[in-house]
Design an enzyme around this catalytic site. Structure first.
Site, PDB file in Angstrom:
ATOM      1  N   ASP A  94     -96.507 -14.012   5.015  1.00 20.98           N
ATOM      2  CA  ASP A  94     -97.413 -15.081   4.571  1.00 20.98           C
ATOM      3  C   ASP A  94     -98.194 -14.724   3.314  1.00 20.98           C
ATOM      4  O   ASP A  94     -99.055 -15.502   2.870  1.00 20.98           O
ATOM      5  CB  ASP A  94     -98.331 -15.513   5.714  1.00 20.98           C
ATOM      6  CG  ASP A  94     -97.539 -16.248   6.800  1.00 20.98           C
ATOM      7  OD1 ASP A  94     -96.603 -16.974   6.441  1.00 20.98           O
ATOM      8  OD2 ASP A  94     -97.848 -16.069   7.993  1.00 20.98           O
ATOM      9  N   ASP A 155     -90.705 -20.543   9.428  1.00 23.21           N
ATOM     10  CA  ASP A 155     -91.904 -20.781   8.611  1.00 23.21           C
ATOM     11  C   ASP A 155     -91.771 -20.161   7.219  1.00 23.21           C
ATOM     12  O   ASP A 155     -92.374 -20.627   6.255  1.00 23.21           O
ATOM     13  CB  ASP A 155     -93.159 -20.180   9.267  1.00 23.21           C
ATOM     14  CG  ASP A 155     -93.181 -20.257  10.774  1.00 23.21           C
ATOM     15  OD1 ASP A 155     -92.111 -20.306  11.388  1.00 23.21           O
ATOM     16  OD2 ASP A 155     -94.278 -20.240  11.351  1.00 23.21           O
TER      17      ASP A 155
HETATM   18  N1  GLY Z   1     -96.753 -19.990  10.163  1.00 21.95           N
HETATM   19  C1  GLY Z   1     -97.391 -19.795  11.397  1.00 21.95           C
HETATM   20  C2  GLY Z   1     -97.586 -21.031  12.168  1.00 21.95           C
HETATM   21  O1  GLY Z   1     -97.123 -22.102  11.760  1.00 21.95           O
HETATM   22  O2  GLY Z   1     -98.220 -20.951  13.216  1.00 21.95           O
END
Ligand code: GLY
Length: 378
Positions: A94, A155
């Site tokens: 992230d 994600d």
């Molecule tokens: N990217 C982590 C979530 O969507 O919880």
């Protein structure tokens, strides 16, 4: 004279006023990832979600077209410089979310060269998570973590624009090649034959062999986590945009069609797409907000003559309208969030039926997309 879009303009203005209030509180701090009983607490910049706040401030600045958010944005940007310099809690893919909505947004909105350089340094750090054998970016944990080192998650598609950006501004193709390969592996292994998706997928970290799909935040290994599917709509559309590979657009379309086929009557999905009208399970308003933005970007990439283009646009507007009418905190004095009824992680009982900071961000992005000629930070 009233028109059918008045609600949209009013809602955007209302949300900007909320952000104006919140910027006094979260001036040199950030809201936590999720609210507690509707209230965000002040956090330091040390979690994967920290950039959704500054991302909203950039959206508000662009929508308002004035300098009233500039001071707080400058303070927040300093904090993102500091975080990278000190490598604070960056053992995560992230880094993409964190530096797209801070450094890239600042470069695109304000033209600051130091933010362009910050984004490239962040991309260098993200590249360390790329496993050449498996062709994937490790999602979670540090690089020596045996369990996590072969895991990719859907994600991550949203983190790839950091790499595409780094290639475009440096001329160094390594970033783009890694991002494209990761997107290809996601396409091959995370999308199932019926266009549902696994949340996560494991590879052998030494040989690169594909092993198995497994959920982390979804209901079960073979169900379809709603937010993952929403990340897929938006993420594959972005990979198409940066690579021109039409198969990514096809994947985004298939994933979008499945998402739309599972909408409950008010167009705001439950936290896993196995649930639908009549279920006592919670909605995930954040998945709806992300999907709305993804569908709007998908429609933008499709030719006018494409038969389902209008379906995507109309579905997105319906979701945003439903969120605006029934999911915001406007009737609640006891909330400093924007969008109620999100779910972070039901399996570990984190942030269930709460505001989520990314839900707030994508809600604001959807309003700005629908009311201005906004062009993306992603
Ligand atoms: N990217 C982590 C979530 O969507 O919880």
């Amino acid at each position: 004279m009233a028109n059918e879009w008045d609600w949209l303009e009013q809602e955007k203005n209302r949300v900007i006023q909320e952000l104006e209030k919140n910027k006094e509180v979260f001036y040199d701090t950030v809201p936590g990832p999720v609210s507690k009983d509707g209230m965000y607490e002040q956090n330091s910049n040390n979690y994967w979600t920290s950039s959704f706040w500054v991302g909203m401030l950039f959206l508000a600045k662009e929508a308002k077209r004035d300098s009233s958010f500039d001071d707080v944005i400058a303070v927040q940007m300093q904090s993102f410089q500091n975080r990278l310099e000190r490598n604070i809690e960056l053992d995560t893919h992230d880094i993409g979310f964190l530096y797209i909505l801070s450094a890239i947004a600042d470069y695109k909105v304000n033209g600051h060269e130091e933010s362009k350089e910050l984004a490239v340094r962040a991309a260098d750090l993200l590249m360390q998570r790329y496993n050449e054998k498996a062709g994937i970016i490790q999602a979670w944990g540090n690089l020596n973590d045996i369990k996590e080192s072969g895991r990719m998650i859907i994600d991550c598609l949203m983190n790839l624009p950091l790499l595409y950006f780094a290639s475009s501004v440096t001329g160094d193709d390594r970033y783009r090649i890694a991002a494209t390969r990761h997107a290809k592996q996601t396409q091959r292994y995370i999308i199932r034959d019926n266009a549902t998706t696994y949340h996560t997928y494991f590879f052998d970290r030494e040989t690169g062999d594909a092993l198995r799909g497994e959920t982390a935040q979804g209901y079960s290994n073979d169900s379809c986590w709603a937010r993952g599917q929403a990340w897929g709509i938006y993420g594959f559309t972005l990979s198409y945009l940066y690579t021109g590979d039409a198969s990514f657009l096809e994947s985004a379309i298939q994933i979008a069609d499945y998402f739309i086929s599972q909408l409950p009557s008010d167009s705001v999905v439950y936290w896993d797409l196995i649930f639908n009208d009549g279920s006592p399970q919670e909605r995930d308003s954040s998945a709806a907000a992300i999907a709305a933005c993804g569908l709007l970007e998908l429609a933008r990439q499709l030719p006018l003559s494409y038969p389902k283009r209008e379906v995507y646009e109309k579905s997105a507007v319906k979701m945003v309208k439903s969120l605006a009418e029934n999911y915001t905190s406007k009737e609640q004095s006891q909330s400093n969030g924007l969008l109620l009824h999100g779910v972070y992680d039901k399996n570990s009982n984190k942030g269930v039926d709460e505001c989520t900071i990314w839900g707030d961000y994508f809600y604001v992005e959807s309003l700005v997309r629908l009311t201005t000629a906004w062009y993306k930070y992603w």
